[in-house]
Design a protein around this motif. Structure first.
Motif, PDB file in Angstrom:
ATOM      1  N   GLN A 129      -0.996   6.200  -3.249  1.00 26.28           N
ATOM      2  CA  GLN A 129      -0.338   6.600  -4.491  1.00 26.28           C
ATOM      3  C   GLN A 129      -1.157   7.696  -5.166  1.00 26.28           C
ATOM      4  N   GLU A 130      -0.472   8.461  -6.036  1.00 30.02           N
ATOM      5  CA  GLU A 130      -1.135   9.484  -6.828  1.00 30.02           C
ATOM      6  C   GLU A 130      -1.699   8.846  -8.093  1.00 30.02           C
ATOM      7  N   HIS A 131      -2.947   9.191  -8.423  1.00 28.15           N
ATOM      8  CA  HIS A 131      -3.569   8.615  -9.617  1.00 28.15           C
ATOM      9  C   HIS A 131      -4.623   9.580 -10.146  1.00 28.15           C
ATOM     10  N   ASP A 132      -4.429  10.035 -11.395  1.00 23.29           N
ATOM     11  CA  ASP A 132      -5.403  10.896 -12.069  1.00 23.29           C
ATOM     12  C   ASP A 132      -5.772  12.127 -11.240  1.00 23.29           C
ATOM     13  N   GLY A 133      -4.766  12.794 -10.694  1.00 22.26           N
ATOM     14  CA  GLY A 133      -5.011  14.030  -9.959  1.00 22.26           C
ATOM     15  C   GLY A 133      -5.657  13.848  -8.608  1.00 22.26           C
ATOM     16  N   GLU A 134      -5.561  12.670  -8.020  1.00 23.08           N
ATOM     17  CA  GLU A 134      -6.113  12.442  -6.698  1.00 23.08           C
ATOM     18  C   GLU A 134      -5.185  11.531  -5.916  1.00 23.08           C
ATOM     19  N   ARG A 135      -5.341  11.532  -4.632  1.00 22.77           N
ATOM     20  CA  ARG A 135      -4.556  10.680  -3.741  1.00 22.77           C
ATOM     21  C   ARG A 135      -5.418   9.480  -3.356  1.00 22.77           C
ATOM     22  N   VAL A 136      -4.933   8.293  -3.654  1.00 23.46           N
ATOM     23  CA  VAL A 136      -5.670   7.058  -3.401  1.00 23.46           C
ATOM     24  C   VAL A 136      -4.976   6.294  -2.279  1.00 23.46           C
ATOM     25  N   TYR A 137      -5.738   5.966  -1.240  1.00 19.93           N
ATOM     26  CA  TYR A 137      -5.258   5.139  -0.131  1.00 19.93           C
ATOM     27  C   TYR A 137      -5.965   3.792  -0.218  1.00 19.93           C
ATOM     28  N   GLY A 138      -5.280   2.745   0.168  1.00 20.91           N
ATOM     29  CA  GLY A 138      -5.896   1.431   0.087  1.00 20.91           C
ATOM     30  C   GLY A 138      -5.357   0.462   1.107  1.00 20.91           C
ATOM     31  N   VAL A 139      -6.100  -0.621   1.320  1.00 18.88           N
ATOM     32  CA  VAL A 139      -5.686  -1.715   2.182  1.00 18.88           C
ATOM     33  C   VAL A 139      -6.359  -2.976   1.661  1.00 18.88           C
ATOM     34  N   GLY A 140      -5.650  -4.086   1.710  1.00 19.07           N
ATOM     35  CA  GLY A 140      -6.193  -5.330   1.206  1.00 19.07           C
ATOM     36  C   GLY A 140      -7.094  -6.032   2.213  1.00 19.07           C
ATOM     37  N   LEU A 141      -8.039  -6.784   1.686  1.00 20.59           N
ATOM     38  CA  LEU A 141      -8.920  -7.619   2.492  1.00 20.59           C
ATOM     39  C   LEU A 141      -8.453  -9.067   2.368  1.00 20.59           C
ATOM     40  N   THR A 142      -8.310  -9.720   3.488  1.00 25.90           N
ATOM     41  CA  THR A 142      -7.845 -11.107   3.486  1.00 25.90           C
ATOM     42  C   THR A 142      -8.808 -11.985   4.269  1.00 25.90           C
TER      43      THR A 142
END
Length: 269
Positions: A129-142
């Motif tokens: 997603q876009e957030h504060d002028g940057e592209r943020v990628y993520g993945v959850g830890l389970t």
């Protein structure tokens, strides 16, 4: 209209058409290249995140708490080195607090607003997603019990791919220009050649019509190929110009005869 004026107008028309076509092609190819580059970056980022996720989950599934995991900084540093444009890679706990990060300033910061959306329906653990002028990628830890243990975030500047795309667009534009110039030149020559016949026919038709008023008539005003029914005027323009000119000449001849007869009767009177 002279040949020079027609040639310059045709050259301008061909130049505009070729320029618009080249610009459209460059824009379409650049957009497609940007999409492919974005897909490639996303694929690479997801690969980096999946490797980091697997390494971390192996460790805390042994019974260690996320905050107590060893060698996390080394894992994040290797992930950070995978792409030169990566700004930082961080590990967050389930509350959104940064526990580890390649940027030491972020440690302890609460950035829960960048956590993964909770309403994902596609089953894909990776998100962006876009957030504060940057592209943020993520993945959850389970955990091994399928409970949420935290999140891995990877941050890229929003314009990280802008410079490669500018270089690609510039290279493509230069190539399009080198191709468009000869195409425009040969298109201009072809247009002049194709327009030669109709232009000559129009010129002959103008001469014929101008000669109708002074009695020269189309038979003397036109060259031999234009006098025949299927000659230059009819064949090039697809119009019965020769027959029209002949009909007008006959009407003018009748009018001239009538005028002479009226003049003779006036003299007799």
């Amino acid at each position: 209209m002279g040949s020079g004026s027609f040639g310059s107008r045709l050259a301008a028309l061909v130049a505009v058409a070729v320029f618009v076509a080249a610009l459209s092609a460059v824009a379409l190819w650049t957009r497609e290249q940007a999409r492919r580059l974005d897909d490639a970056v996303t694929s690479q980022v997801n690969f980096v995140l999946s490797e980091t996720k697997a390494a971390l989950e192996v460790q805390f599934n042994l019974g260690l708490a996320l905050a107590d995991l060893p060698q996390v900084d080394g894992l994040l540093a290797r992930a950070r080195a995978a792409l030169p444009a990566i700004r930082s890679v961080a590990v967050l706990d389930e509350t959104g607090t940064v526990l580890f990060s390649t940027n030491a300033v972020e440690v302890g910061e609460e950035i829960g607003a960048r956590s993964a959306p909770s309403d994902r329906l596609d089953g894909n653990p990776f998100w962006s997603q876009e957030h504060d002028g940057e592209r943020v990628y993520g993945v959850g830890l389970t955990t091994s019990f399928d409970t949420v243990a935290g999140t891995i975030l990877l941050r890229l500047p929003a314009g990280a791919m802008a410079e490669p795309m500018r270089h690609y667009a510039l290279t493509l534009s230069i190539g399009a220009l080198l191709i468009a110039v000869p195409i425009a030149f040969f298109g201009w020559l072809a247009g002049l050649r194709l327009a030669r016949g109709p232009r000559r026919a129009l010129a002959d038709l103008a001469v014929a019509l101008e000669g109708l008023g002074d009695g020269t008539g189309p038979a003397r005003a036109l060259p031999e190929p234009a006098r025949s029914p299927g000659g230059l005027l009819g064949g090039s323009l697809g119009l019965p110009a020769g027959a029209f000119a002949e009909a007008v000449r006959k009407r003018l001849t009748i009018l001239d005869g009538a005028e002479r007869e009226v003049a003779r009767l006036d003299e007799l009177a």
